[in-house]
Design a protein around this motif. Structure first.
Motif, PDB file in Angstrom:
ATOM      1  N   UNK A  25      44.499  48.968  43.429  1.00 23.83           N
ATOM      2  CA  UNK A  25      44.512  47.877  42.314  1.00 23.83           C
ATOM      3  C   UNK A  25      43.476  46.955  42.886  1.00 23.83           C
ATOM      4  N   UNK A  26      42.281  46.792  42.682  1.00 25.00           N
ATOM      5  CA  UNK A  26      41.353  45.715  43.221  1.00 25.00           C
ATOM      6  C   UNK A  26      40.800  45.019  42.160  1.00 25.00           C
ATOM      7  N   UNK A  27      40.893  43.981  42.405  1.00 29.01           N
ATOM      8  CA  UNK A  27      40.242  42.948  41.213  1.00 29.01           C
ATOM      9  C   UNK A  27      39.466  41.699  41.786  1.00 29.01           C
ATOM     10  N   UNK A  28      38.406  41.254  41.453  1.00 21.49           N
ATOM     11  CA  UNK A  28      37.659  40.201  41.939  1.00 21.49           C
ATOM     12  C   UNK A  28      36.519  40.516  42.768  1.00 21.49           C
ATOM     13  N   UNK A  29      36.145  41.847  42.714  1.00 17.05           N
ATOM     14  CA  UNK A  29      34.885  42.361  43.945  1.00 17.05           C
ATOM     15  C   UNK A  29      33.689  41.423  43.459  1.00 17.05           C
ATOM     16  N   UNK A 171      48.406  50.150  46.561  1.00 13.97           N
ATOM     17  CA  UNK A 171      47.640  49.028  47.440  1.00 13.97           C
ATOM     18  C   UNK A 171      47.118  48.051  46.317  1.00 13.97           C
ATOM     19  N   UNK A 172      47.338  46.787  46.480  1.00 12.74           N
ATOM     20  CA  UNK A 172      46.823  45.785  45.721  1.00 12.74           C
ATOM     21  C   UNK A 172      46.008  44.737  46.217  1.00 12.74           C
ATOM     22  N   UNK A 173      45.119  44.591  45.773  1.00  9.96           N
ATOM     23  CA  UNK A 173      44.086  43.610  46.323  1.00  9.96           C
ATOM     24  C   UNK A 173      43.269  42.533  45.218  1.00  9.96           C
ATOM     25  N   UNK A 174      43.346  41.221  45.731  1.00  7.19           N
ATOM     26  CA  UNK A 174      42.920  40.259  44.944  1.00  7.19           C
ATOM     27  C   UNK A 174      41.787  39.398  45.541  1.00  7.19           C
ATOM     28  N   UNK A 175      40.707  39.362  44.959  1.00  5.25           N
ATOM     29  CA  UNK A 175      39.500  38.683  45.692  1.00  5.25           C
ATOM     30  C   UNK A 175      39.357  37.353  44.747  1.00  5.25           C
ATOM     31  N   UNK A 176      39.251  36.169  45.448  1.00  3.96           N
ATOM     32  CA  UNK A 176      39.002  34.828  44.753  1.00  3.96           C
ATOM     33  C   UNK A 176      37.547  34.513  44.653  1.00  3.96           C
ATOM     34  N   UNK A 177      37.455  33.470  43.968  1.00  6.20           N
ATOM     35  CA  UNK A 177      36.116  33.051  43.688  1.00  6.20           C
ATOM     36  C   UNK A 177      35.764  32.344  44.919  1.00  6.20           C
TER      37      UNK A 177
END
Length: 242
Positions: A25-29, A171-177
């Motif tokens: 689960x990847x959000x913010x790419x 697997x969880x990934x979060x990418x910020x501004x």
């Protein structure tokens, strides 16, 4: 320039993760710039973190050049792969060489991946950040991109056996501004701000994570402050000091 090693390795990793049936689960790419240099900054809880951080950049068609300890490049198996993928060796006794290499890569428009904690955190909480990532961004005039991942420690981390069997792990990934690090601002203050961003993303990834320990014996991967049995940062520091 053709990527004769990096792209085949990506294909191999994707095949392996599909075989393991990982639930990624990847959000913010989209926060990773499609062009130009950037410093991608992540927490560090597993030996596999650089692979997942690199996967997070693929939707933007970016290949990340990670800074990694020199010993990985000396290994007869991983060494040729790391050099072929143009990652950056870090000799802690001669850190200025790695810094100069990373700076050249950023100025050439590359995304450079940095783990500012320097080593894996056995408590699975954020350690203090070194200022190198911020100083690189300042000197190269490129943005910082904070990110956090969660769940990779369940696959392979310090002091635990590898779990590379078909286990359906999430697997969880979060990418910020992204944010800029002005050259006239103190690197220490900006580093604290960067750490706060990564902490927020880490907490978001933990909240979104769909699994919980199945019992006391399975709680080793959960931080103590979340009810798990991982050592606290203070316990880790005491053990390392002793």
């Amino acid at each position: 320039m053709a990527e004769l090693v990096y792209r085949p390795v990506i294909g191999l990793m994707r095949t392996m993760f599909a075989a393991l049936d990982l639930k990624i689960d990847c959000k913010g790419s989209e926060n990773i710039p499609r062009t130009g240099g950037a410093v991608l900054v992540s927490n560090h809880i597993s030996y596999l973190d650089f692979i997942f951080d690199g996967l997070a950049a693929l939707p933007q068609k970016r290949l990340v050049r990670f800074m990694a300890k020199e010993s990985v490049f000396q290994n007869k198996i991983s060494g040729p792969l790391m050099r072929g993928m143009k990652h950056i060796p870090v000799d802690r006794k001669q850190g200025e060489n790695a810094y100069a290499h990373a700076l050249d890569s950023l100025r050439a428009g590359e995304v450079v991946g940095v783990f500012p904690e320097a080593t894996i955190s056995p408590s699975f909480t954020l350690k203090s950040f070194k200022t190198g990532a911020v100083r690189l961004a300042q000197e190269a005039g490129v943005p910082l991109v904070p990110m956090a991942l969660w769940g990779t420690q369940r696959m392979w981390t310090k002091g635990r056996p590898r779990n590379l069997k078909r286990s359906h792990l999430p697997i969880t990934m979060r990418i910020g501004e992204r944010f800029h690090a002005p050259a006239d601002q103190y690197a220490g203050s900006l580093t604290r701000r960067l750490r706060e961003h990564v902490q927020e993303l880490l907490e978001a990834a933990q909240r979104a994570y769909p699994a919980r320990p199945k019992g006391p014996e399975d709680s080793w991967w959960m931080p103590a402050h979340l009810g798990g049995s991982a050592p606290t940062a203070a316990e880790v520091a005491k053990a390392q000091a002793g």
